[in-house]
Write an enzyme that holds these catalytic residues in place. Sequence first.
Site, mmCIF file in Angstrom:
data_model
loop_
_atom_site.group_PDB
_atom_site.id
_atom_site.type_symbol
_atom_site.label_atom_id
_atom_site.label_comp_id
_atom_site.label_asym_id
_atom_site.label_seq_id
_atom_site.Cartn_x
_atom_site.Cartn_y
_atom_site.Cartn_z
ATOM 1 N N GLU A 150 10.342 -4.681 4.841
ATOM 2 C CA GLU A 150 10.460 -6.095 4.436
ATOM 3 C C GLU A 150 10.157 -6.260 2.945
ATOM 4 O OE1 GLU A 150 8.727 -4.877 6.969
ATOM 5 O OE2 GLU A 150 8.684 -6.252 8.681
ATOM 6 N N GLU A 153 -5.284 -6.699 14.646
ATOM 7 C CA GLU A 153 -4.746 -5.377 14.300
ATOM 8 C C GLU A 153 -5.861 -4.335 14.376
ATOM 9 O OE1 GLU A 153 -1.146 -4.742 11.486
ATOM 10 O OE2 GLU A 153 -2.841 -4.132 10.273
ATOM 11 N N GLY A 157 -5.037 -1.767 4.850
ATOM 12 C CA GLY A 157 -4.204 -2.881 4.395
ATOM 13 C C GLY A 157 -4.864 -4.236 4.638
ATOM 14 N N ARG A 158 -5.365 -4.451 5.857
ATOM 15 C CA ARG A 158 -5.925 -5.772 6.189
ATOM 16 C C ARG A 158 -7.305 -5.981 5.577
ATOM 17 N NH1 ARG A 158 -5.123 -2.398 10.244
ATOM 18 N NH2 ARG A 158 -6.834 -1.654 11.551
ATOM 19 N N LYS A 165 8.767 -0.879 14.583
ATOM 20 C CA LYS A 165 9.399 -0.537 13.298
ATOM 21 C C LYS A 165 10.507 0.486 13.512
ATOM 22 C CE LYS A 165 5.370 -1.070 10.240
ATOM 23 N NZ LYS A 165 4.408 -0.360 9.417
ATOM 24 N N HIS A 219 -6.089 -32.932 17.490
ATOM 25 C CA HIS A 219 -4.956 -33.721 17.969
ATOM 26 C C HIS A 219 -3.833 -32.816 18.467
ATOM 27 C CE1 HIS A 219 -6.683 -37.468 16.489
ATOM 28 N NE2 HIS A 219 -7.202 -36.692 15.552
ATOM 29 N N LYS A 233 0.839 -1.196 0.000
ATOM 30 C CA LYS A 233 0.000 0.000 0.000
ATOM 31 C C LYS A 233 0.877 1.250 0.000
ATOM 32 C CE LYS A 233 -3.601 2.301 2.647
ATOM 33 N NZ LYS A 233 -4.586 2.238 3.712
HETATM 34 O O1 F6P Z 1 2.265 -4.103 9.901
HETATM 35 C C1 F6P Z 1 1.576 -2.955 9.680
HETATM 36 C C2 F6P Z 1 1.077 -2.782 8.297
HETATM 37 O O2 F6P Z 1 0.933 -1.420 8.090
HETATM 38 C C3 F6P Z 1 -0.214 -3.516 8.015
HETATM 39 O O3 F6P Z 1 -1.321 -2.856 8.457
HETATM 40 C C4 F6P Z 1 -0.149 -3.652 6.538
HETATM 41 O O4 F6P Z 1 -1.064 -4.591 6.081
HETATM 42 C C5 F6P Z 1 1.290 -4.072 6.360
HETATM 43 O O5 F6P Z 1 1.978 -3.292 7.311
HETATM 44 C C6 F6P Z 1 1.861 -3.896 4.988
HETATM 45 O O6 F6P Z 1 1.862 -2.575 4.564
HETATM 46 P P1 F6P Z 1 2.104 -2.156 3.058
HETATM 47 O O7 F6P Z 1 0.998 -2.763 2.242
HETATM 48 O O8 F6P Z 1 2.074 -0.664 3.039
HETATM 49 O O9 F6P Z 1 3.433 -2.693 2.623
#
Ligand code: F6P
Length: 568
Positions: free
Chosen positions: A219, A360, A273-274, A516, A391, A213
């Site tokens: 990452e 979240e 995002g979620r 972060k 199990h 987003k």
């Molecule tokens: O971990 C926090 C967060 O902002 C989530 O809400 C989001 O889904 C994820 O990081 C990834 O963010 P982006 O789509 O901006 O890479």
Amino acid sequence: MASSTLICETQPWKDLKSHVEDIKKTHLRELLSDTDRCKSMVVDFDGITLDYSRQRATPGTMDNLYNLAEAAHLKEKIDRMFNGEHINSTENRSVLHVALRAPRDAVMQSDGKNVVPDVWNVLDKIKDFSERVRNGSWVGATGKALTDVISVGIGGSFLGPLFVHTALQTDPEASKCATGRQLRFLANVDPIDVARNIAGLKPETTLVVVVSKTFTTAETMLNARTLRAWISKELGPSAVAKHMVAVSTNLMLVEKFGIDPNNAFAFWDWVGGRYSVCSAVGVLPLSLQYGFTVVDKFLKGASSIDQHFYSAPFEKNLPVLLGMLSVWNVSFFGYPARAILPYSQALEKFAPHIQQVSMESNGKGVSIDGKPLPFETGEIDFGEPGTNGQHSFYQLIHQGRVIPCDFIGVVKSQQPVYLEGEVVNNHDELMSNFFAQPDALAYGKTPEELQKENVLQHLIPHKTFSGNRPSLSLLLSSLDAYKIGQLLAIYEHRVAVQGFIWGINSFDQWGVELGKSLATQVRKQLHASRVKGEPVEGFNFSTTTMLTKYLKESSEVPANPPTILPRI
Ligand code: F6P
């Protein structure tokens, strides 16, 4: 509706606080013997049946919960969400993921603009692009068709698409459409995840979709740079234009990264995002794998629930009922967790996705107005498909802590198997457990029953089950793309209902920021120590000791290995 009165200060909340003490005196065995009560706790909508008769609740409880919903202005809040008002007040944004699956002719406004045409522009672009990749008219740098896709993203840019992909994989229609294709997900910044993703793939037949987003997530961006290097090393830097596309709200950063803006698929800041799986975040990789027709059915399923959520009376409204019951369990019984137990292997990634959607969204400590809350919100979500979970952790659920359970079952298996001579077919065997577990939890087993079975006296305490453990059952008529969309939307809206009642902002996520920024500090230190030999400083004793040990013991490992090719 922002209100300075906390929900716990209202009369319905106080009524429920005293009502729960009465309910605590009643065992589920008794509640389940009341057929009229049970009948009133079954709701059907569009191929989905909810049975919540194994909740520790009576029709009186439900009336109290409807009063609570009224005190929380639940209906107004749902309307405000659908009307595109800035209900995500800390980020000053609309919350309009429902617009992502709205019919083409619908009108949904954010900031005075109908956003549905923009949504469909992107969907049309995805349809066109995915068809070209799938039919081989979009080819890679060496002229070969792109049969394999790696979707790079994390959190909401990963978990929802992974859930839907896993659920579709064995659906007969979807799997036929995916013949000869692969879809993989690279999420973790762990280089092991890179190695696993590229193992067995060739850059010349691989398309990388970078999904972020913000296009700033550490990452995702490192993983994207790593795959860009993997492609460039083999095919040259110009190949990136053919082998990398992006999904983002930040098209400027996409271009800066080196991806052609024509190959970028937009979404908007009114999509959390979620809550983004129905945007290009999920629709692009899933359409590449299964074709747009299948994914469109998924969107239609979600849309069916959106309309139901918006218009059904609360007594028949699946997300509202589920949300209210969760509030009942968390805030009045004090149950801290919820187990999501799908009796379908295809739903194995459902609980991990709902973990993010729910935790979240609702793991908050203050009201939407910033007031500290004197009660807990959210619950610890976890789960595994049945029967595997049986199990594993069910022992604790049966005889240890009380954890309300969601049992999710499917009438028609995606992959039925009938073996001659067996008592039942394989799906019936699975579903025998789906039907048995909720009763085992609710009824338990008494010492008297054990005595009648001549169980040895010293084993009776060990074999006694207290019962009285709540659950609810959702039975889906099948598990195709449409049903998967419905299931997703039910849980998304359920989480919103919980947040609306608790009076929190379910659409921001400030809690993930601190970690972060501390990681940034550590990253700087690692660089300074490795490159300039600087000692570790500015951290507490514990972190200094561990960081120093890590630096010393990893000094034999080259900091930047010369190759990114997998060793496996
Ligand atoms: O971990 C926090 C967060 O902002 C989530 O809400 C989001 O889904 C994820 O990081 C990834 O963010 P982006 O789509 O901006 O890479």
